[in-house]
Write a protein that holds these residues in place. Sequence first.
Motif: not given
Length: 262
Positions: A140-166
């Motif tokens: 989790q990233l924070k700048i000057n004590g404030q959390p940087v807004p972060l939200k889930e956005d599905g999964n990413y398919l790596h086309p060269d390795r054929l696996y998913y990353s959050p």
Amino acid sequence: MNFALILFVLLVVTGVLWLADRLVARKRRAADAPSPWWVEYGASFFPVILVVFGLRSFVVEPFKIPSGSMIPTLLVGDFILVNKWTYGIRLPVINKKIIDVKDPQRGEVMVFRYPADPSLDYIKRVVGLPGDKVEYHHKQLKINGQPVPLKEDGNYLHPDRLYYSPQFAEKLGEVEHPILIEKDAPAFVPQVLNFPGRENCTYTGSGVTCTVPPGHYFVMGDNRDASSDSRVWGFVPDANIVGRAFFIWFNFNDLKRIGSFH
């Protein structure tokens, strides 16, 4: 290879040949005598090299993405353009800033000379500005004590390795952009280098906290668990900045990527 230096040397050599002919050699040969070969080459290449050198030094410079540290924003094989004047006008070869335009802002993608080896160009996203306290703990990233807004956005398919990353959407400053976070990867930072300003950072089993020194920037890759960045090798000095990446102009493997990224 320092291409800027090579281009500068060629510019000087062809320019000297062109100037020597204009001022000396042309006056000494007969009016109907053909120009010597060295004049032909100098006169032909000098204006072309001058234009290329000027555009590359002060307007835009092309780069090719060599690694996956900026996935999913930039992929291996993307050919990008870098704006050379966004962060100020710099003298070519020595990279000294002579005119201020604006400073890098959080969220912008920046090309710079790698602090540990300035012969290499790196590309990362600006996270911390001079004076910022940057914390990255438990992914989790924070700048000057404030959390940087972060939200889930599905999964990413790596086309060269054929696996998913959050995939997540992160907002740095005014810029919302995608990042990848591997939930099973360790939170601590491995293989930290002994970089200048190392005393400004504190490392724990959960991550790192750094205070960015004046005239420096803290940068990270969008592929958070597969990026060697400021967490590992430290801060980017203003003197190392090359420009702001803004446009994909070609990719041999995926023509649909042309024109994307801003």
